[in-house]
Design an enzyme around this catalytic site. Structure first.
Site, PDB file in Angstrom:
ATOM      1  N   TYR A  63      -1.347  -0.195  10.252  1.00  0.00           N
ATOM      2  CA  TYR A  63      -1.520  -0.699   8.880  1.00  0.00           C
ATOM      3  C   TYR A  63      -0.275  -0.387   8.052  1.00  0.00           C
ATOM      4  CZ  TYR A  63      -3.524  -1.106   4.157  1.00  0.00           C
ATOM      5  OH  TYR A  63      -3.758  -1.435   2.837  1.00  0.00           O
ATOM      6  N   SER A  97       0.861  -1.190   0.000  1.00  0.00           N
ATOM      7  CA  SER A  97       0.000   0.000   0.000  1.00  0.00           C
ATOM      8  C   SER A  97       0.889   1.229   0.000  1.00  0.00           C
ATOM      9  CB  SER A  97      -0.853  -0.004   1.272  1.00  0.00           C
ATOM     10  OG  SER A  97      -1.412   1.273   1.498  1.00  0.00           O
TER      11      SER A  97
HETATM   12  P1  NDP Z   1     -11.179  -6.180   0.973  1.00  0.00           P
HETATM   13  O1  NDP Z   1     -11.454  -5.831   2.376  1.00  0.00           O
HETATM   14  O2  NDP Z   1     -12.167  -5.852  -0.074  1.00  0.00           O
HETATM   15  O3  NDP Z   1     -10.876  -7.769   0.871  1.00  0.00           O
HETATM   16  C1  NDP Z   1      -9.967  -8.335   1.755  1.00  0.00           C
HETATM   17  C2  NDP Z   1      -9.845  -9.817   1.461  1.00  0.00           C
HETATM   18  O4  NDP Z   1      -8.970 -10.384   2.456  1.00  0.00           O
HETATM   19  C3  NDP Z   1     -11.174 -10.540   1.536  1.00  0.00           C
HETATM   20  O5  NDP Z   1     -11.268 -11.487   0.503  1.00  0.00           O
HETATM   21  C4  NDP Z   1     -11.100 -11.217   2.893  1.00  0.00           C
HETATM   22  O6  NDP Z   1     -11.817 -12.442   2.866  1.00  0.00           O
HETATM   23  C5  NDP Z   1      -9.606 -11.505   3.020  1.00  0.00           C
HETATM   24  N1  NDP Z   1      -9.248 -11.712   4.416  1.00  0.00           N
HETATM   25  C6  NDP Z   1      -9.255 -10.794   5.428  1.00  0.00           C
HETATM   26  N2  NDP Z   1      -8.963 -11.382   6.589  1.00  0.00           N
HETATM   27  C7  NDP Z   1      -8.753 -12.705   6.326  1.00  0.00           C
HETATM   28  C8  NDP Z   1      -8.444 -13.831   7.122  1.00  0.00           C
HETATM   29  N3  NDP Z   1      -8.280 -13.748   8.452  1.00  0.00           N
HETATM   30  N4  NDP Z   1      -8.317 -15.042   6.524  1.00  0.00           N
HETATM   31  C9  NDP Z   1      -8.502 -15.163   5.187  1.00  0.00           C
HETATM   32  N5  NDP Z   1      -8.796 -14.123   4.388  1.00  0.00           N
HETATM   33  C10 NDP Z   1      -8.940 -12.909   4.946  1.00  0.00           C
HETATM   34  O7  NDP Z   1      -9.743  -5.570   0.642  1.00  0.00           O
HETATM   35  P2  NDP Z   1      -9.132  -4.968  -0.720  1.00  0.00           P
HETATM   36  O8  NDP Z   1      -9.521  -5.798  -1.872  1.00  0.00           O
HETATM   37  O9  NDP Z   1      -9.388  -3.515  -0.713  1.00  0.00           O
HETATM   38  O10 NDP Z   1      -7.579  -5.139  -0.411  1.00  0.00           O
HETATM   39  C11 NDP Z   1      -6.777  -6.179  -0.971  1.00  0.00           C
HETATM   40  C12 NDP Z   1      -5.327  -5.876  -0.626  1.00  0.00           C
HETATM   41  O11 NDP Z   1      -4.946  -4.633  -1.217  1.00  0.00           O
HETATM   42  C13 NDP Z   1      -5.089  -5.745   0.873  1.00  0.00           C
HETATM   43  O12 NDP Z   1      -3.837  -6.338   1.206  1.00  0.00           O
HETATM   44  C14 NDP Z   1      -5.020  -4.234   1.084  1.00  0.00           C
HETATM   45  O13 NDP Z   1      -4.257  -3.900   2.212  1.00  0.00           O
HETATM   46  C15 NDP Z   1      -4.408  -3.778  -0.220  1.00  0.00           C
HETATM   47  N6  NDP Z   1      -4.714  -2.385  -0.545  1.00  0.00           N
HETATM   48  C16 NDP Z   1      -5.983  -1.983  -0.826  1.00  0.00           C
HETATM   49  C17 NDP Z   1      -6.249  -0.662  -1.141  1.00  0.00           C
HETATM   50  C18 NDP Z   1      -7.629  -0.170  -1.441  1.00  0.00           C
HETATM   51  O14 NDP Z   1      -7.800   1.063  -1.641  1.00  0.00           O
HETATM   52  N7  NDP Z   1      -8.635  -1.010  -1.507  1.00  0.00           N
HETATM   53  C19 NDP Z   1      -5.166   0.344  -1.226  1.00  0.00           C
HETATM   54  C20 NDP Z   1      -3.863  -0.188  -0.901  1.00  0.00           C
HETATM   55  C21 NDP Z   1      -3.654  -1.498  -0.597  1.00  0.00           C
HETATM   56  P3  NDP Z   1     -12.787 -12.976   4.024  1.00  0.00           P
HETATM   57  O15 NDP Z   1     -13.291 -11.802   4.795  1.00  0.00           O
HETATM   58  O16 NDP Z   1     -13.815 -13.716   3.238  1.00  0.00           O
HETATM   59  O17 NDP Z   1     -11.919 -13.896   4.818  1.00  0.00           O
END
Ligand code: NDP
Length: 250
Positions: free
Chosen positions: A161, A148
């Site tokens: 974070y 990020s």
């Molecule tokens: P979302 O919150 O939309 O999705 C997060 C995903 O991570 C979900 O599929 C969730 O699945 C999974 N996840 C979270 N906790 C767990 C767990 N304990 N076990 C298994 N799976 C888990 O996030 P984004 O798509 O926005 O983000 C994706 C990546 O990109 C992240 O690493 C984020 O930090 C990074 N990012 C995002 C930005 C943005 O603006 N969106 C900007 C910069 C970086 P479930 O809950 O079903 O387990």
């Protein structure tokens, strides 16, 4: 340009964490659309099933793995199962992540901090540890770690974070350096603000329509899976569409 995007991944195997929604969901679709068999990991079975339906309807294939990434021994077992069933891994996308709370550092609860570090850092290390030998058995192993802009921006209230993402990048850089002489290529990604649930939690007042969709962002990130990619130990800035080098003083 990091890739002209014309590559296929037929016969290849890709593991995507956080595939139940957001950026990971669309990355899984992108990889499957290029012919890879996708192992889709997340906790929410409904989201994984929706993904499977979409992938299957488009002629692709997936294996769904409902798994909580705080369960470190389950990650180890996943590596073992991949080895037994497929004998290698071609693409690792360590995408799953959580935001924690946006608040002054001193106000962050210990359990929130520990969980954040567990999911964003420890599970990524555990995935690296279990998939490193499998990726080296591929003729073109590719690892893509989701970071990020927060890792570098040092903004108030984003401390835990930001620290977790800086740690992910540090892991990726060391891993890339260790594997430079192999066929494995390891790169991090800064996706930029993207229209997902995490972004809405981070910046609730923002109009999501002003942000790129996760589908648009995933269509760029997938270029790091190109078997012809040479770069390793870099960070891909999606917004700038640039693969950036770190300054390595030694
Ligand atoms: P979302 O919150 O939309 O999705 C997060 C995903 O991570 C979900 O599929 C969730 O699945 C999974 N996840 C979270 N906790 C767990 C767990 N304990 N076990 C298994 N799976 C888990 O996030 P984004 O798509 O926005 O983000 C994706 C990546 O990109 C992240 O690493 C984020 O930090 C990074 N990012 C995002 C930005 C943005 O603006 N969106 C900007 C910069 C970086 P479930 O809950 O079903 O387990």
């Amino acid at each position: 340009m990091i890739s002209d995007g014309s590559f296929r991944l037929d016969g290849k195997l890709a593991l995507v964490t956080g595939a139940s929604r957001g950026i990971g969901y669309f990355l899984a679709k992108e990889l499957a659309g290029r012919g890879a068999h996708v192992i889709a990991v997340a906790r929410t079975v409904g989201g994984l099933e929706e993904l499977d339906d979409e992938i299957t309807a488009a002629g692709g294939t997936a294996t769904l793995v409902p798994l909580d990434l705080t369960d470190m021994s389950a990650i180890d077992r996943l590596g073992g199962s991949i080895h037994e069933r497929w004998g290698k891994l071609d693409v690792l996308v360590a995408n799953a992540g959580v935001l924690g709370t946006i608040s002054p550092i001193g106000h962050v609860e210990a359990k929130v901090f520990d969980k954040l570090m567990n999911i964003n850092v420890s599970s990524v290390w555990r995935l690296i540890r279990t998939t490193d030998p499998l990726l080296k058995l591929s003729d073109a192993g590719r690892a893509i770690l989701l970071s990020s802009g927060a890792a570098h921006s040092a903004r108030a209230y984003w401390g835990p974070y930001a620290a977790s993402k800086a740690a992910v990048e540090a892991l990726g850089r060391s891993w890339a350096d260790e594997t430079r002489q192999t066929r494995l290529r390891v790169n991090s990604v800064n996706p930029g603000a993207t229209r997902t649930a995490m972004r809405a939690q981070a910046v609730p007042g923002e109009d999501p329509e002003t942000l790129p969709t996760p589908a648009e962002v995933a269509a760029k990130i997938v270029l790091l899976a190109d078997p012809a990619l040479d770069a390793t130990g870099k960070i891909y800035d999606v917004r700038a569409d640039k693969l950036l080098s770190y300054n390595n003083p030694s």
